[in-house]
Structures are given as C-alpha cells and as structure tokens.
Design an enzyme around this catalytic site. Structure first.
Site, mmCIF file in Angstrom:
data_model
loop_
_atom_site.group_PDB
_atom_site.id
_atom_site.type_symbol
_atom_site.label_atom_id
_atom_site.label_comp_id
_atom_site.label_asym_id
_atom_site.label_seq_id
_atom_site.Cartn_x
_atom_site.Cartn_y
_atom_site.Cartn_z
ATOM 1 N N GLY A 56 -15.047 29.764 12.871
ATOM 2 C CA GLY A 56 -14.539 29.170 11.647
ATOM 3 C C GLY A 56 -14.692 27.824 11.291
ATOM 4 C CG ASN A 58 -17.459 27.842 7.087
ATOM 5 O OD1 ASN A 58 -16.546 28.475 7.810
ATOM 6 N ND2 ASN A 58 -17.325 28.474 5.618
ATOM 7 C CB THR A 59 -14.347 25.596 5.454
ATOM 8 O OG1 THR A 59 -13.369 24.949 4.367
ATOM 9 C CG2 THR A 59 -13.465 26.780 5.875
ATOM 10 N N GLY A 60 -12.649 23.146 6.502
ATOM 11 C CA GLY A 60 -11.303 22.964 6.929
ATOM 12 C C GLY A 60 -11.279 22.161 8.281
ATOM 13 C CB ILE A 61 -8.571 21.719 10.958
ATOM 14 C CG1 ILE A 61 -8.216 23.263 11.212
ATOM 15 C CG2 ILE A 61 -7.663 21.229 9.919
ATOM 16 C CD1 ILE A 61 -6.839 23.385 12.089
ATOM 17 N N GLY A 62 -11.558 23.253 11.205
ATOM 18 C CA GLY A 62 -12.757 23.798 12.137
ATOM 19 C C GLY A 62 -14.026 22.805 11.902
ATOM 20 C CB SER A 185 0.799 28.337 12.663
ATOM 21 O OG SER A 185 1.782 27.970 11.921
ATOM 22 C CE1 TYR A 210 -1.176 32.249 9.610
ATOM 23 C CE2 TYR A 210 0.887 31.269 9.565
ATOM 24 C CZ TYR A 210 -0.491 31.191 9.816
ATOM 25 O OH TYR A 210 -1.014 30.090 9.998
#
Length: 329
Positions: A56, A58-62, A185, A210
């Site tokens: 993951g 390609n965006t955000g914290i990754g 989380s 979640y």
C-alpha cells in the site's frame, strides 16, 4: 504615519484583553498541533544494498515511508493494488529521492492468489529482503467479502499480510538481520477476536470489524516474534496516529453533514502523512531496536498494548486459525 501609529496604539489599548486572549489561543493551538504531531525518527542510518517491500505504498503513510527508504538508498518495492497510481507514486519517489531503484509490483491483499503470486515473484527475482512493511489497510467499510469469502477488513488487514509474511520468511531469514513492521492502530484497544464468528456473519459492525483486525495485527506480531527467536528477524507493531489520509474514505462520507462540518476544523490538527509515517520508519531502521522484537510502538517509542493484545494463548489460537484460513500447513 504618526496618526496611523497612534490609531494602532489606541486599538491595542482598547482591545488589549481580546488581543491577549486571541494570542494565547493561537499559541495554544500551535502547541497542541506540535504535540499531536508526535515523535520523529532521528536515525540517519543508510540502507544502501538493502531491499524494502512496502504494501500500500502508493499513497498516505506508505508513500511517505517509501520515500524515506529511497532517500536512505534502499531498493524499494511498492506492492500495490492500483498499478496506475503505484507507477505515478514510484515516478515521484524516484524524482524526489534521486534513487532510481524504486519498482512496482502487483498486490491485492483481498486475493490470496494475488498474495501468493507476489511472494513467488519476490522469491524468484529478489536476491534479498531486509525490511517488510505491512502497511496497507482498509477501514470502516461496508460488509464486503474478499475473493476468498473472508470479511474484508479482517481479510485485508490481517489474513493477506499473514500469508504474505509467512511466504517471505525464508528470504527474510536469508537476509538477516532483517525486520518486519506491522502497522496496527490504537483501535486494537477496543478489539476482540471473535473466534466463533471470525467473519462477523452473525453480527457485522464496521467498527467492531476494524478493531478486530487491528488487534489481530498486534497478536500476529507477538506470536511471530516468538516463532522467529534466534533467526535474526525481528518484528514490530505500531500505532501511526490519527492521520489525514485516504484510509477514512469509507467512514467520513457516511457521517451526517453537521458532524462533518464540526470535524472539518479538527482535521487541520491531526497528523500529516509524513508525521504519521515516523513510527513506521523508526521501527524499520532505528539502531536501538536491533535486538528487540514483538513490542508495540507509538510516537517512536514503545507503548503498552491492550491486555487482550498480550494474551499468548489468544495469539497462538489466532495463528492456528489464520494458517487454516489461508491454507498454510
């Protein structure tokens, strides 16, 4: 000019109390914002000759984590579902880091076959794997199923990464000392593993799902660290913080308009993706963690996980159930 200065002085004297309150409020917001930003990874360690795989990314914290790894000289593999966005992210990371050794590989964590295909690709084409970062995730989605019929949040957040990690263990051991970083989380603190209804078919609730998946992440870390003792492979789980990313795309739009309007100003106070990536980066590279394994972190420091996340019997039971679900011997 003199009249202008006098006007300003008169305004300040007349509104001194209001200006003082406004100044203190502004200063308070700045202090709160800095506190919410959390810790920062200070390690300057280089990763030249090392290989890092990030799910993951390609965006955000990754993506921020991948950029940091590239800056350190690593070969970085972006394992992503959306190849178009992944290629765009890889191009951006190459430009910003000056590191051309950034590659993209297909991974859909909602498909066990996709996980196996990626693992086979890495095993056959990569000489080493020094850091595996299980970062990808889905949050608060409707009751969806993976390709293999598992509840989506548990399937993507836990089972996909469970299988991927196990398939890559031999390469990680061969590359030791190596690390596995699992992004969990704070939501794990309210989580419970529903062993009798793991897919929540009887009582689906997106928050419950979640929280279960994030607790599974921490328990997986704990049991994996136990099984990897003496191999040179260390494992870490973490809470990245509350961050402005796309992870909430299934949650925020479902809120009532008045709730969204109330929340909007607070969005400016929560972590940016760069700030949210710091604990992941810390667990991946910080020299002080070289001989530590199985712990839980937040804001670049060890934290005490919830009591149910420290249950060794539950960790072993979850491992056996997960292995059965994904078809591991």
């Amino acid at each position: 000019m003199q009249n202008y200065a006098e006007a300003i002085r008169d305004f300040v004297e007349t509104h001194s109390t209001g200006l003082t309150v406004a100044f203190l409020a502004g200063a308070g917001v700045l202090v709160l914002r800095r506190w919410l930003a959390g810790g920062e990874c200070r390690s300057k360690v280089r990763l030249d000759g090392k290989t890092v795989l990030i799910t993951g990314a390609n965006t955000g914290i990754g993506k921020e984590t991948a950029l940091d790894m590239a800056h350190r000289g690593a070969r970085v593999i972006l394992a992503c579902r959306d190849m178009t966005r992944a290629r765009l992210a890889a191009d951006e990371i190459r430009q910003k880091s000056g590191n051309g050794n950034v590659v993209v590989k297909k991974l859909d964590l909602a498909s066990l076959q996709s996980v196996r295909d990626l693992a086979k690709d890495v095993q056959e084409n990569e000489k080493r794997l020094d850091i595996l970062i299980n970062n990808a995730g889905i949050m608060m989605c409707p009751k969806w199923k993976t390709d293999d019929g598992f509840e989506m949040q548990f399937g993507v957040n836990h089972l996909g990464h469970f299988l991927l990690t196990n398939c890559l263990l031999d390469l990680l051991k061969k590359s030791a000392p190596s690390r596995i970083v699992i992004v969990s989380s704070l939501a794990h603190e309210k989580g419970h593993i529903q062993f009798d209804d793991i897919n929540l078919d009887k009582d689906y609730n997106r928050e419950k799902s979640y929280r279960q998946s994030k607790l599974a992440n921490v328990l997986f870390c704990r049991e994996l660290a136990e099984r990897l003792q003496g191999t040179g492979v260390t494992v870490y789980s973490l809470h990245p913080g509350v961050i402005r990313t796309e992870l909430g795309r299934h949650f925020f739009p479902t809120l009532a308009l008045w709730k969204r309007m109330i929340l909007m100003p607070f969005m400016m106070l929560i972590k940016s993706p760069w700030e949210g990536a710091q604990t992941t980066i810390y667990c991946a590279v910080d020299e002080s963690l070289a001989n530590v394994s199985g712990l839980y972190y937040s804001d670049c420091a060890p934290k005490t996980a919830a009591p149910q996340a420290q249950d060794d019997d539950a960790a072993k039971k979850l491992w056996d159930l997960s292995a059965s679900m994904v078809g591991l011997a």
